[in-house]
Design a protein around this motif. Structure first.
Motif, PDB file in Angstrom:
ATOM      1  N   LEU A 421     -20.381  54.734 -24.814  1.00 60.14           N
ATOM      2  CA  LEU A 421     -19.192  55.546 -24.552  1.00 60.14           C
ATOM      3  C   LEU A 421     -18.100  54.737 -23.868  1.00 60.14           C
ATOM      4  CD1 LEU A 421     -21.012  58.791 -23.405  1.00 60.14           C
ATOM      5  CD2 LEU A 421     -19.484  58.606 -25.377  1.00 60.14           C
ATOM      6  N   ALA A 422     -18.489  53.872 -22.923  1.00 58.88           N
ATOM      7  CA  ALA A 422     -17.490  53.031 -22.247  1.00 58.88           C
ATOM      8  C   ALA A 422     -16.819  52.072 -23.229  1.00 58.88           C
ATOM      9  CB  ALA A 422     -18.160  52.251 -21.119  1.00 58.88           C
ATOM     10  N   GLU A 425     -14.362  53.995 -25.319  1.00 60.70           N
ATOM     11  CA  GLU A 425     -13.114  54.307 -24.610  1.00 60.70           C
ATOM     12  C   GLU A 425     -12.174  53.113 -24.631  1.00 60.70           C
ATOM     13  OE1 GLU A 425     -12.324  57.372 -23.746  1.00 60.70           O
ATOM     14  OE2 GLU A 425     -14.258  57.756 -24.688  1.00 60.70           O
ATOM     15  N   GLU A 426     -12.707  51.912 -24.443  1.00 65.84           N
ATOM     16  CA  GLU A 426     -11.863  50.717 -24.507  1.00 65.84           C
ATOM     17  C   GLU A 426     -11.311  50.535 -25.921  1.00 65.84           C
ATOM     18  OE1 GLU A 426     -12.031  45.874 -23.746  1.00 65.84           O
ATOM     19  OE2 GLU A 426     -13.744  47.132 -23.175  1.00 65.84           O
ATOM     20  N   GLY A 429      -8.396  52.802 -26.647  1.00 64.94           N
ATOM     21  CA  GLY A 429      -7.169  52.461 -25.951  1.00 64.94           C
ATOM     22  C   GLY A 429      -6.421  51.273 -26.529  1.00 64.94           C
ATOM     23  N   ARG A 443     -17.641  59.498 -30.631  1.00 65.13           N
ATOM     24  CA  ARG A 443     -17.875  59.906 -29.248  1.00 65.13           C
ATOM     25  C   ARG A 443     -18.844  61.085 -29.198  1.00 65.13           C
ATOM     26  NH1 ARG A 443     -12.813  60.911 -27.572  1.00 65.13           N
ATOM     27  NH2 ARG A 443     -12.476  58.791 -26.787  1.00 65.13           N
ATOM     28  N   GLU A 459     -16.161  67.460 -28.580  1.00 68.35           N
ATOM     29  CA  GLU A 459     -15.662  66.317 -29.342  1.00 68.35           C
ATOM     30  C   GLU A 459     -15.757  66.561 -30.844  1.00 68.35           C
ATOM     31  OE1 GLU A 459     -14.146  63.367 -28.480  1.00 68.35           O
ATOM     32  OE2 GLU A 459     -13.944  64.438 -26.571  1.00 68.35           O
TER      33      GLU A 459
END
Length: 936
Positions: A421-422, A425-426, A429, A443, A459
């Motif tokens: 998940l981290a 997220e990157e 972005g 996700r 989601e």
């Protein structure tokens, strides 16, 4: 591994060496054994491995020797493939179609080498093992590889920090009776003096030997080094091991000094061709330098390459090399590896380009190593390499987007869902991130896998509402959402989204979406509205899968249809037929390890419920020949254990449970409640009521499962354990009963909104729980047992029906009411138990019949349940006070009389009796007295 002929004498280890050889010969019922030798660096682990391998080679053992690499998670199965190459010179195993096929290929090679001998697999430096190697060990030692194998491995104790993955593996393996862990301690003072004297070759002054002991701490390697210094007259040495090593390295000839530094920087073993490219010497001078390093006992031969005699040398030298020197050395290593013909060793190449400070040249090798690991289903290794690739790029690098996508997916595949998940997220972005719908869909998958169902549901909705959601993504998101809602028990919502997914998939989706949507819709319709309509939908999904012919589509379709029929709809016979038909079809498509195994497990469970235990046994034997792994193997092992407990084959049941627990070392929470329920059931038949209670309470406290059926089964086992303890004269745990009553209340409330099929099953177990409470409270009420028997008759499940009839007869005869009905029910229960082969249940029925002087319709004696072997002195496990209590019991005294005799309370007497019954594995005072009088 080459024998190092200049080793010092083996001091203080001869007894350990004999024990290790004995342990390796003493294989368990599955034909496996293992010894893990642990200890600090230099303690002598590798020496014991070599000595043991030499001693057992040619004495009924085929020996393979491999060494793990010290570069984190290296290429999957490296030490095993290295051992195979050393044995017959063949190349590494090619990439397999799936992870199960890779295990099958390696197992086949191991069986071929072993022949009719026991295979001894020796693995040095196991603390550096990659995840695939750890999984292979679990697979083999669980008895699933069909290989008669003994494993001997060395582990550096200081490497097993709190989060080291090997700690969990060892914790589970210790539960197997054929696994031993030998912890090597340093030599004591007298042993150190003996070793020093042997190396010096003469009389040694006491103060000199004592100085060696104090400096070495009893570490045999350091003792040998210091003793040689003493022998050669080098007295003025530094007080630290580092200075000792450095002083000896400085004495090497210049070229040998260069060779030792080069090997210390490499990944062992360092092949000769690679070393020749790293050390700029003519061939004859290089060979002479290597020979000098061997003579000075710094370097040893290892197959076709070289290694340091001890890694402590590398640790010392690493601190002495300037950064520029180290970078230059690693650059030469990388260039040498690239110059060698053939497939590049991307794992080593990536390591050396990294250490050389060349991220641009390291990145292609890192990516190639990641893809190689993925092709062999080494997801943990692949994840490590994708993470390294990210470290080699910065935010401005356009390649980072693709790397982030791969890193997130690999983290998800190896179970690191929060990290996935981290990464996602990157990725989201970045300016060149994928579309919103794709990000939301990924996700949601990661959140669902992480157990965050509510957020995952949100989601999925966002993916469906995203403006860039393509028709294909919409169909997939709706199908996944329907499946999630189905697992959450929200059948109305699941039905709605399954219908939407089905409509979308019919136009824009893939076959997989159609099958998944049909499965969700079929299940929800069967639970909520109309079983016939639900069956029609899911059968249509099977037809779609048949036309597709893809193994995944067929597997999903047949699994859902078989589970629906054999489980909730209670059409056991048809469910078993569907499971078998699907298993046969999928086996022909090459997915026998996965879908066929799971389908056969469904068939066996259906046969077990319908009382056809002999046939279930045959089905499970057939499935085990697939040598499944992971969750598929766990489901099969639990099905086998359920059958073994019913048969009374408790040693086999324990072995299956231990194997399942071993495979669950890496997770598998959905199997925990069934496993604990089986442990409790096995403990109940053994009279180990405290163990049964502990298993049930662990399941209630550690599990967050909302499965009402699983909780109902567990609650019944908990109350049954308390009832059996009470009957055996042991104290009942009031707190445990109180917690179980709370669970019953929760089940009564939860079952109100449950589907009718689920409600019928839970109600049956609630009747059993209520009936067991009557035993705990000495009410001997036959009515709840009569209701339970009727419920299980309607469900056509003969085992719980027979058990209920047994208890109904027992309660009726105890109360002296309706004796004719009780006798009839007892005889019916006995006929059912003997027909199924349920020996413990049949034996219990015979005991009740004898107690109440009832003649069973069939006078054939039941086969008694096998009792675990008792030690030679059966009373050796008892304390002094417990022996006194048991002696008084054998004299016929009551608990109150025993308390007055020994000046203890009546409750304390009961506690002692509980411990005595558990230790002697008996269930009654008469049995305990018989054990005491026999031993006396």
């Amino acid at each position: 591994m080459a024998r190092q002929g200049d080793d010092g004498p083996l001091v203080g280890r001869t007894g350990t060496l004999a024990d290790i050889q004995s342990y390796l010969r003493d294989v368990g019922p599955g034909g496996t054994a293992a010894v893990f030798v642990t200890g600090e660096s230099g303690i002598g682990k590798s020496r014991l491995l070599r000595e043991t391998a030499d001693a057992l080679r040619g004495t009924g053992f085929a020996v393979l020797f491999g060494t793990c690499l010290d570069i984190g998670d290296a290429s999957p199965l490296h030490p095993v493939l290295q051992a195979l190459r050393r044995h017959d010179g063949s190349g590494p195993a090619a990439a397999a179609d799936d992870a199960g096929a890779l295990l099958d290929r390696v197992s086949r090679d191991l069986r071929r080498i072993a022949g009719d001998q026991q295979l001894l697999l020796v693995l040095d430096d196991l603390q550096w093992a990659d995840r695939s190697t750890r999984q292979l060990l679990l697979y083999l030692l669980a008895g699933l590889g069909d290989v008669r194998v003994s494993v001997l491995a060395a582990i550096r104790a200081e490497a097993l920090h709190g989060t080291h993955p090997l700690r969990r593996v060892l914790a589970e393996l210790r539960r197997l009776r054929s696994v031993r862990v030998v912890d090597l301690a340093p030599l004591n003072q007298s042993q150190t003096h003996e070793l020093v004297a042997a190396i010096v070759g003469g009389t040694v002054a006491v103060e000199d030997a004592e100085r060696v002991f104090k400096r070495s701490g009893g570490n045999p390697f350091v003792v040998e080094e210091l003793a040689r210094d003493l022998r050669d007259g080098r007295i003025e040495l530094s007080d630290t091991l580092r200075e000792i090593f450095l002083s000896r390295v400085d004495e090497l000839p210049p070229h040998a000094h260069t060779v030792v530094h080069a090997i210390a920087a490499g990944v062992e073993p360092v092949e000769h061709a690679v070393l020749a490219g790293v050390v700029p010497l003519p061939e004859d001078q290089l060979i002479e330098a290597i020979r000098a390093a061997v003579t000075h006992r710094f370097v040893a031969r290892d197959g076709d390459g070289y290694k340091l005699r001890h890694r402590l040398v590398a640790e010392v030298l690493e601190q002495e090399v300037l950064p520029a020197e180290a970078a230059s050395l690693h650059r030469r290593y990388a260039e040498a590896l690239e110059s060698i013909d053939g497939e590049p060793d991307n794992a080593r190449l990536a390591y050396h380009w990294q250490r050389a400070g060349e991220p641009g040249r390291a990145l292609p090798a890192v990516v190639a190593a990641a893809r190689t690991a993925e092709s062999m289903y080494g997801f943990a290794e692949a994840h490590r390499y994708w993470t390294i690739a990210l470290q080699l790029t910065d935010e401005a690098d356009r390649r980072r987007t693709e790397l982030l996508a791969n890193a997130a997916e690999s983290a998800h595949q190896c179970g690191e869902h929060l990290l996935a998940l981290a990464r996602l997220e990157e990725l989201a972005g970045r300016p060149d991130a994928p579309g919103q719908a794709g990000v939301h869909l990924r996700r949601a998958r990661y959140l669902a896998a992480a157990g965050r169902s509510a957020t995952a549901e949100t989601e999925y909705h966002r993916a469906l509402e995203a403006p860039d959601c393509t028709p294909r993504q919409r169909a997939s998101a709706a199908a996944y959402l329907a499946e999630l809602l189905l697992h959450l028990g929200r059948y109305a919502d699941a039905n709605q989204h399954a219908r939407e997914a089905l409509e979308l998939a019919a136009v824009n989706g893939a076959t997989a979406d159609l099958v998944r949507a049909s499965a969700a819709l079929g299940f929800s319709a069967a639970f909520r509205e109309d079983p016939d309509a639900g069956l029609a939908v899911i059968r249509h999904g099977v037809e779609i899968a048949e036309r597709s012919g893809h193994p995944d589509d067929l597997g999903v379709a047949y699994l859902h249809l078989a589970e629906l029929l054999a489980g909730p709809l209670n059409s056991v016979e048809e469910g078993v037929l569907v499971a078998r038909r699907g298993a046969e079809k999928l086996s022909s498509l090459g997915v026998g390890r996965t879908y066929q195994t799971r389908l056969l497990a469904i068939a066996a469970n259906g046969l077990f419920r319908s009382g056809q235990w002999a046939e279930a046994d045959a089905v499970l034997d057939s499935a085990m020949r697939n040598r499944p792994s992971g969750a598929d193997a766990v489901e099969l092992l639990l099905a086998r254990c359920r059958l073994w407990v019913g048969f009374g084959e408790l040693d086999n049941a324990r072995r299956n449970l231990d194997a399942a627990a071993t495979l669950l070392a890496g997770g598998g929470a959905r199997h925990v409640l069934p496993m604990l329920t089986l442990r409790a059931g096995m403990a109940i038949w053994l009279g180990e009521h405290a163990d049964a209670r502990a298993a049930v309470q662990r399941g209630l406290t550690e599990s967050r499962s909302d499965d009402l059926v699983l909780l109902a089964v567990l609650a019944w086992h908990g109350l049954r354990a308390e009832a059996e303890a009470h009957v055996a004269g042991q104290p009942v745990d009031a707190g445990a009963v109180r917690r179980l009553r709370t669970v019953m209340d929760r089940l009564v409330k939860g079952v109100v909104d449950a589907p009718p099929a689920v409600r019928a099953v839970v109600d049956g177990y609630l009747d059993l729980c209520t009936a067991e409470l009557s035993r705990v409270e000495d009410r001997h009420d036959p009515e709840p047992w009569a209701r339970a028997a009727a419920v299980w008759d309607r469900r056509q499940q003969p085992y719980p029906a027979a058990y209920s009839r047994l208890r109904h007869a027992e309660a009726s005869l105890q109360r002296r009411v309706r004796r004719a009905t009780a006798i009839s029910g007892l005889r019916q229960a006995y006929g059912t138990a003997t027909a199924m082969g349920a020996r413990p249940l049949a034996s219990e029925i015979v005991g009740v019949a004898q107690r109440f002087r009832v003649t069973l319709a069939d006078d054939a004696e039941t086969v008694p349940m096998a009792v675990p072997e008792q030690p030679a002195d059966e009373l050796s496990s008892l304390t002094g006070r417990e022996r006194e209590v048991l002696a008084a019991v054998a004299e016929g005294l009551t608990n109150r009389e025993i308390g007055e005799l020994l000046f203890i309370s009546e409750r304390t007497v009961g506690v002692h009796l509980g411990h005595i019954f558990d230790k002697l594995q008996v269930r009654t005072r008469v049995q305990a007295s018989r054990v005491y009088l026999t031993a006396a």
